[in-house]
Design an enzyme around this catalytic site. Sequence first.
Site, short mmCIF file in Angstrom:
data_model
loop_
_atom_site.label_atom_id
_atom_site.label_comp_id
_atom_site.label_asym_id
_atom_site.label_seq_id
_atom_site.Cartn_x
_atom_site.Cartn_y
_atom_site.Cartn_z
N LYS A 1 -33.33 3.37 -39.40
CA LYS A 1 -33.32 4.62 -38.64
C LYS A 1 -31.94 5.25 -38.67
O LYS A 1 -30.94 4.59 -38.44
CB LYS A 1 -33.73 4.33 -37.18
N THR B 1 -32.01 12.01 -26.30
CA THR B 1 -32.39 10.96 -27.24
C THR B 1 -32.79 9.67 -26.51
O THR B 1 -32.94 8.64 -27.15
CB THR B 1 -31.24 10.67 -28.21
N GLY C 1 -35.11 7.10 -25.34
CA GLY C 1 -36.48 6.73 -25.69
C GLY C 1 -36.91 7.15 -27.10
O GLY C 1 -38.09 7.02 -27.45
N THR C 2 -35.98 7.59 -27.93
CA THR C 2 -36.39 8.00 -29.29
C THR C 2 -36.94 6.80 -30.08
O THR C 2 -37.91 6.93 -30.82
CB THR C 2 -35.22 8.63 -30.09
N GLY C 3 -36.28 5.64 -29.90
CA GLY C 3 -36.74 4.44 -30.63
C GLY C 3 -38.14 4.03 -30.19
O GLY C 3 -39.01 3.71 -31.02
N CYS C 4 -38.38 4.05 -28.87
CA CYS C 4 -39.72 3.70 -28.32
C CYS C 4 -40.76 4.67 -28.89
O CYS C 4 -41.85 4.26 -29.32
CB CYS C 4 -39.74 3.80 -26.81
#
Length: 590
Positions: free
Chosen positions: A218, A251, A253-256
């Site tokens: 990512k 940003t 919670g972008t990974g979740c």
Amino acid sequence: MAEQPTAPSCAPTSNPSTLSNPAPGASASGTPRAPQTAQVPQAARVPRVLSIAGTDPSGGAGIQADLKSIAASGGYGMCVTTSLVAQNTCGVREVFTPPLEFLTAQLAAVFDDVTVDAVKIGMLGDADTIRTVRTWLSEHPVPVVVLDPVMIASSGDRLLQAEAEQALRDLVPLVNVITPNIPELAVLCEKEPAQTFDEAHEQAANLAAATGTTVIVKGGHLCGQDAGNTAVFPDGTCAHVRTPRLDSRNTHGTGCSLSSSLATRLGVELLQHAEVAEHTAEQSVLTSEDTHRALQWSTRWLHESIAAGAGLQVGSGEGHGPVDHAARARRLEAAASAYPWHHLLATTDSEGNTLDGTSPERLLPVSPVPAGEAVVKPAGPWTAALWAAGGETWHQILDLPFVRALGDGTLDEDLFAFYLDQDALYLRDYSRALATLSARADTAEAQVHWAAGAHEAIAAESQLHEGWLANRARLGGPSPITMGYTNFLRASAAGDDYVVGAAAILPCYWLYEEVGAVLSSQNHADHPYAEWLSMYGGEEFAADVARSLAEVERAFEAASPAQRVRAAQAYLSACVYEREFFDQAHRALR
Ligand SMILES: Nc1ncnc2c1ncn2[C@@H]1O[C@H](COP(=O)(O)OP(=O)(O)O)[C@@H](O)[C@H]1O
Ligand SMILES: Cc1ncc(COP(=O)(O)O)c(N)n1
């Protein structure tokens, strides 16, 4: 922040990924379920996606973000809670982990009743939780498992005990896809965090080869214009999805959100395979292309969600705000509205004067947004009134993601290709409408002008075919928007009064010229669409626009008040169709 110079060229490959694929129609216990009814259309198959993760009561990360992302990505969301986390956009305050027996009770409640098509695993917190989830999924295999190896929140707070890192490493070979950020990838590889995209790519390739699991690198934690993601497959191949870096604090919670959206889109791909398999008895296998397609969908959707995040005004602004998971749904809902356009309903202006066409002021409702100056000036009071009334639509066009991205060079090639394909189909019918108008014109000058326009439109269409479209895939048919716009133009030119046809034709000249002026001002030698943008801004076309304006002005002067009102409405309808035409690639492709 590590530096990201350039993304490696990662072409999608046709190699099957390592995803294990139990029969998708099988229940968790292995008992075959009744086949889906044949009447259910393919698009209606909704994957049932389970998030196993921690909570975020402020709604931006964890399970709350997962459920929104799953719904936005086309799935039915379910959740099993590993930890209750008292957190918000500024940080984590407290973590409460329920007893493991309760974790198992939640898993059993879901799996005893529901066929799970895909699982996303997020925050696990400690080694015992990791082992419990691992044991459960080994005993209850699910076709798609995406692991987001959550370790540290964007606020810097730990969400995984340090001593649990090895247990998380041991889980990696048992899942299909992992989505670590740069620091998490380093921990999984037991290396220092990558400083460049190439370093991250190398770590991911080694991890993928060693575990047999697809690793998503990512780009969020890197810098450089591209914040995109790369799927690195165990066989060493990869597929990159570009996404322009946004200057945003939203940003959290972008990974979740990315991982749960990806699990859902992989579920969609799998169900589509299953649909085919039911008919052809082919075995359902997810390929690298499926993963690439799913990653493309999720990355683009997340980009739109991050871009809209600030508009939510969630959080004090001191931390990292959430993304707007529903931004795309709202955009598409607005785009799908079947309500009549405002200018076709309005009978009075804001002061209560009847819009009766007796003067330029009594032609159309006043635009709530001033139009600003046109590059090609109106030819008189009637066309000045048209330009002013179209102010809102004109600014909406300038704001479209398609127009913005074409201007700044970040437009994806498939969106551009969609536009070109529809443009070629449009030009053919536009040429026909102009030819009709030429036949109906009452002066030789107007007759020649529209006929020349008809000729140029069809010449432009064949140039598109020979040049721009020669090596691009064609859809082979008009979209509903292209069809609606061209049918409207042809009907106005052939079946309505001359002034109405001429007014309907005008925005394609005028707005195209105005959009072109904005776009060509952004052109430069290294612009990816430099050649296309350089086609705008020619003096000859500007002169054609001015001639069209003069003819429309003349026709308005000669027309009756009632004809003028209908002509003005046709002009604004064509402006709206122009907006829809520029926007359509972003509605068709996701
Ligand atoms: N500033 C940004 N601009 C555009 N996309 C971003 C940005 N930050 C994050 N993203 C997107 O969100 C994804 C996940 O973010 P990232 O920060 O890499 O992971 P995590 O949230 O797990 O730390 C990225 O791969 C990227 O697609
Ligand atoms: C329950 C939970 N899971 C994951 C994250 C990571 O999200 P982020 O890295 O954006 O803070 C989080 N903050 N909370």
